[in-house]
Design an enzyme around this catalytic site. Structure first.
Site, PDB file in Angstrom:
ATOM      1  N   HIS A  72      -4.329  -0.214  -4.283  1.00 25.19           N
ATOM      2  CA  HIS A  72      -5.786  -0.394  -4.077  1.00 25.19           C
ATOM      3  C   HIS A  72      -6.559   0.081  -5.306  1.00 25.19           C
ATOM      4  O   HIS A  72      -7.637   0.653  -5.172  1.00 25.19           O
ATOM      5  CB  HIS A  72      -6.294   0.415  -2.868  1.00 25.19           C
ATOM      6  CG  HIS A  72      -5.682   0.081  -1.546  1.00 25.19           C
ATOM      7  ND1 HIS A  72      -6.183  -0.895  -0.724  1.00 25.19           N
ATOM      8  CD2 HIS A  72      -4.621   0.620  -0.894  1.00 25.19           C
ATOM      9  CE1 HIS A  72      -5.448  -0.935   0.401  1.00 25.19           C
ATOM     10  NE2 HIS A  72      -4.506  -0.033   0.308  1.00 25.19           N
ATOM     11  N   SER A  98       0.844  -1.197   0.000  1.00 26.87           N
ATOM     12  CA  SER A  98       0.000   0.000   0.000  1.00 26.87           C
ATOM     13  C   SER A  98       0.887   1.258   0.000  1.00 26.87           C
ATOM     14  O   SER A  98       1.667   1.448  -0.932  1.00 26.87           O
ATOM     15  CB  SER A  98      -0.979  -0.055   1.178  1.00 26.87           C
ATOM     16  OG  SER A  98      -1.982   0.908   1.040  1.00 26.87           O
ATOM     17  N   ALA A  99       0.827   2.092   1.028  1.00 27.16           N
ATOM     18  CA  ALA A  99       1.707   3.265   1.089  1.00 27.16           C
ATOM     19  C   ALA A  99       3.172   2.853   0.927  1.00 27.16           C
ATOM     20  O   ALA A  99       3.962   3.582   0.317  1.00 27.16           O
ATOM     21  CB  ALA A  99       1.510   4.004   2.407  1.00 27.16           C
ATOM     22  N   GLU A 132      -6.265  -4.694  -5.688  1.00 25.66           N
ATOM     23  CA  GLU A 132      -6.037  -5.429  -4.438  1.00 25.66           C
ATOM     24  C   GLU A 132      -5.751  -6.904  -4.731  1.00 25.66           C
ATOM     25  O   GLU A 132      -6.248  -7.469  -5.708  1.00 25.66           O
ATOM     26  CB  GLU A 132      -7.248  -5.264  -3.519  1.00 25.66           C
ATOM     27  CG  GLU A 132      -7.407  -3.805  -3.085  1.00 25.66           C
ATOM     28  CD  GLU A 132      -8.314  -3.614  -1.888  1.00 25.66           C
ATOM     29  OE1 GLU A 132      -9.221  -4.425  -1.689  1.00 25.66           O
ATOM     30  OE2 GLU A 132      -8.089  -2.632  -1.143  1.00 25.66           O
TER      31      GLU A 132
END
Lengths: 246, 246
Positions: A165, A128-129, A200
């Site tokens: 995402h 993610s991040a 995802e």
């Protein structure tokens, strides 16, 4: 870009699918990455955590990695974060709020040390991040700008942007921009940059100078003024590493 | 905060509901605001536009305002943007990308002139990003950080944050943060700030020292470590103007 050949990256769109256990879907992929590169100990970067504190976050990840036969220490416990980066066998950057992560990576002075180490061959895992910061900038994050980092520039390990995402639909009847519209806005003001919409339960795996898509969903690649293209698992996507020849 | 008493604000969550004409839902609300304050001419700020150019954007808005009996000029056509702000009868800030808007408002030197004029009584209309910039900062935007503004600070006309296009649901089965989770992250690092989740087809109207909610949906108010509260049209929400006494 010769230094890329040393790099070993696992960039995951997300930690956890809705309703599943933490790091459930990528666990076997992470195990394969750790085993392949002989990694026994990782340094974790918990700075994207906001409503979870660093200790809780690190403990949660440490338990998962212990199950994979790998030790994990958190950089927030280190007296000299940059030094701990330079001595680490593998860097693991967790998800959360990208603005918070980037602010702290700059403030703690670990952006450049991580870039140097990973460019030189230290394996890197991010979700993610943590996958977003492997890119030239954080400008394709979905997160809320709850804090202002000194710079949006990030690790620049790969020459393209990831949108983690990545999502096709917007909620029904909502007038806000779709994800695709947001990425098209990014391209309008960053015309030479390629954006990978990473859905995802998918990931990008880089080693031996090649990049590949993992997971069962396709990824969506956006370039300025071209029709977005879908690539499946098994496609040759090394063109992403050579934006200048596209 | 005595200067608030001079202020006249119309802060709209969004320009357009899905499937409707541009500025369709708030048209009569804008007309009422223009008539009540005797406004015949507006200065438009189109800088949030990204995939639409400033001329197209200004032309689109100008047509709607012409139908309301009001002239509209765009600040991007003015040789001296700050001077045009100081000579305007009403400031209108359109939506789009908040990062782009804030970057340009700082670069063009109109942030402080708009703040001064509107604090002093010049009416202000903003929608989406244009409503967000009436707040102390842009830190509650939903937009993608496609450019880096020199500062996240904005007009600070009201002492709370608006989250425009506030949305209750996330797409089914998606692991990304819900809007509420994002706002709770904001509150974690900005504990003294109140956030108003302003749903689509609603607006905040400020004049005579009072603020009220317009539209049929309730708004959702978030504060650090308290349960979010819903307020309906007609509720007394002046507490938002006095955060220090809450």
């Amino acid at each position: 870009m010769d230094s890329f050949d040393e790099m070993k990256l696992l960039l995951l769109s997300n930690s956890t699918n809705a309703g599943q256990e933490y790091l459930g879907w990528p666990k076997e992929m992470i195990r394969e990455f750790l085993v392949k590169h002989g990694i026994k100990k990782c340094l974790f970067v918990p700075y994207a955590g906001v409503t979870i504190n660093y200790k809780e976050y690190a403990d949660t990840v440490q338990k998962v990695f212990a199950g994979l036969g790998c030790e994990l220490e958190s950089v927030h416990n280190q007296a000299d974060p940059a030094k701990s980066v330079r001595e680490s066998d593998c860097i693991v950057v967790g998800g959360g709020n990208t603005f918070k992560l980037v602010q702290l990576m700059h403030e703690k002075g670990i952006m450049e040390p991580i870039r140097e180490m990973v460019s030189g061959g230290t394996p890197f895992i991010g979700w993610s991040a943590g996958a977003n910061v492997a890119c030239p900038s954080m400008k394709t994050t979905n997160d809320m700008p709850i804090v202002q980092p000194v710079s949006f520039d990030t690790l620049n390990l790969v020459p393209f942007q990831i949108n983690p995402h990545y999502l096709d639909a917007s909620p029904l009847g909502h007038g806000g921009e779709t994800r695709e519209q947001r990425i098209l806005e990014f391209l309008e003001v960053n015309r030479k940059t390629t954006v990978v919409g990473l859905r995802e339960a998918t990931a990008l795996w880089y080693d031996n100078g090649h990049i590949s898509l993992k997971g069962i969903r396709p990824m969506r690649v956006f370039r300025y003024h071209t029709v977005p293209v879908e690539y499946e698992h098994g496609s040759d996507i090394d063109f992403l590493l050579h934006p200048e020849v596209v």
